[in-house]
Design an enzyme around this catalytic site. Structure first.
Site, short mmCIF file in Angstrom:
data_model
loop_
_atom_site.label_atom_id
_atom_site.label_comp_id
_atom_site.label_asym_id
_atom_site.label_seq_id
_atom_site.Cartn_x
_atom_site.Cartn_y
_atom_site.Cartn_z
N LYS A 40 44.74 -28.33 -11.59
CA LYS A 40 43.95 -27.19 -11.16
C LYS A 40 44.19 -26.85 -9.69
CE LYS A 40 40.02 -26.28 -12.97
NZ LYS A 40 40.53 -25.27 -13.90
N ASN A 43 47.70 -25.22 -9.49
CA ASN A 43 47.67 -23.90 -10.11
C ASN A 43 47.03 -22.87 -9.19
OD1 ASN A 43 48.71 -25.09 -12.43
ND2 ASN A 43 46.73 -25.16 -13.48
N GLU A 137 38.90 -32.23 -10.20
CA GLU A 137 39.96 -33.14 -10.64
C GLU A 137 40.40 -34.09 -9.53
OE1 GLU A 137 41.99 -30.81 -14.40
OE2 GLU A 137 43.07 -30.78 -12.49
N LEU A 221 34.64 -15.05 -18.56
CA LEU A 221 34.33 -14.96 -19.99
C LEU A 221 35.57 -14.66 -20.83
CD1 LEU A 221 31.07 -12.85 -19.63
CD2 LEU A 221 31.24 -15.32 -19.96
N GLY A 225 35.95 -10.57 -19.94
CA GLY A 225 35.93 -10.22 -18.53
C GLY A 225 35.16 -11.20 -17.68
N ASP A 252 42.33 -20.84 -13.43
CA ASP A 252 42.88 -21.19 -12.12
C ASP A 252 43.52 -19.98 -11.45
OD1 ASP A 252 42.09 -23.81 -12.46
OD2 ASP A 252 43.99 -24.41 -13.37
N ASN A 276 40.56 -10.50 -12.05
CA ASN A 276 40.49 -10.26 -13.49
C ASN A 276 41.82 -9.70 -14.00
OD1 ASN A 276 38.93 -10.01 -16.01
ND2 ASN A 276 39.10 -7.81 -15.66
N GLY A 287 52.70 -21.75 -19.91
CA GLY A 287 52.63 -22.60 -18.74
C GLY A 287 51.44 -22.26 -17.87
#
Length: 313
Positions: A40, A43, A137, A221, A225, A252, A276, A287
């Site tokens: 995370k 990313n 993480e 969501l 969105g 991420d 978004n 990936g």
């Protein structure tokens, strides 16, 4: 322009693609296996860097082959790795991902990520205008120390509490923007939430979080969105209709894009709309880190916005 500074995990994702997910105790035949840079922290850093923000990553890698591959990849994406340490005490973080019908299940083995300390995060300088980002993480004491340092310098803090775990609510006092999905929101609020829950139910759950009303809570969501509470008022960003291939890095991508936009001086409203759009591009390819879009690609997505598609107030 401020910087994006991410304290977080760096993993190699071992991705198995299959026609469906196995049931408990069952073996299914896959049709492909891939090795993708992920984690995370990595990313989110790659997402921010590819969108034009000066980006620094804080974390740890093992001294194994995966560690070398990941370091080379991250440098190629423009991420500053001055504060990423190599350690022989543990293997590089690894995630085992199964993808079927664009949905994924993930098992993460932290490895070197579990060795990130408060001293590691103290080494990176932060300043007013910077955006400090972290997730769950790496060890919680390192995250708290990172955000305390950011708060002291006037940097904006973004927490992505994923994967959702129990944590001291005092950490939320150090958070300016909380970004999480509906599953994580349900776990943190001990509320049973589902994909199709209406906005009112999600808003009620978000209001129950032990976080000041002056903070921003953003609930991603997926194809529906984004729902956010900004100055305690709901803001809805409509989803974009795309053909999803792999949703592994979507959250991420969203976090990194928000951070990059805020570091560049955008308002939170514009940052959420932009993020978004960025995430909608990310899910259309395989990936995690390699799927992050460029600023040019996001600009093109806005240019192609369909008539009538807008951000709802």
């Amino acid at each position: 322009m401020g910087r994006v500074v991410v304290a977080g995990s760096i993993n190699m994702d071992v991705v198995a693609a299959a026609s469906r997910h196995p049931r408990v105790g069952e073996t299914v035949a896959g049709h492909a296996v891939h090795y993708f840079p992920g984690g995370k922290g990595a990313n989110q850093a790659v997402a921010a860097a590819k969108l034009g923000a000066p980006t620094t990553l804080i974390g740890r890698l093992g001294t194994d082959a995966f560690g070398g591959e990941l370091r080379a990849f991250l440098v190629a994406q423009g991420v500053d790795l001055t504060h990423v340490q190599d350690t022989s005490e543990a293997h590089t973080g690894t995630a085992v991902v199964t993808i079927a019908n664009a949905d994924n299940t993930i098992v993460v083995v932290p490895g070197a990520n579990a060795l990130v300390t408060a001293s590691d995060v103290a080494a990176a300088g932060l300043a007013k205008g910077d955006v400090a980002v972290s997730q769950f993480e790496i060890p919680l004491p390192a995250i708290s120390a990172f955000f305390a340092r950011a708060r002291a310098t006037g940097a904006t803090t973004i927490l992505n509490p994923a994967p959702a775990i129990e944590f001291d609510a005092a950490m939320l006092d150090l958070v300016d923007i909380l970004i999480l999905n509906e599953t994580e929101l349900g776990l943190l609020t001990k509320t049973e939430l589902h994909d199709g829950d209406d906005h009112a139910r999600l808003i009620k759950a978000a209001h129950s979080l032990p976080i000041g009303r002056d903070k921003i809570v953003c609930v991603t969501l997926g194809k529906r969105g984004v729902l956010a509470l900004v100055q305690d008022e709901p803001l809805i960003v409509a989803g974009r209709a795309v053909e999803a291939v792999d949703t592994t890095g979507a959250g991420d991508c969203f976090v990194g894009a928000v951070a990059a936009q805020l570091a560049g001086g955008s308002s939170i409203t514009d940052a959420l709309d932009y993020a978004n759009a960025a995430a909608s591009i990310c899910v259309q390819r395989m990936g995690a880190a390699p799927s992050m879009p460029t600023a040019e690609e996001v600009s093109a997505a806005f240019s192609a916005r369909r008539p009538g598609e807008r951000r709802d107030p």
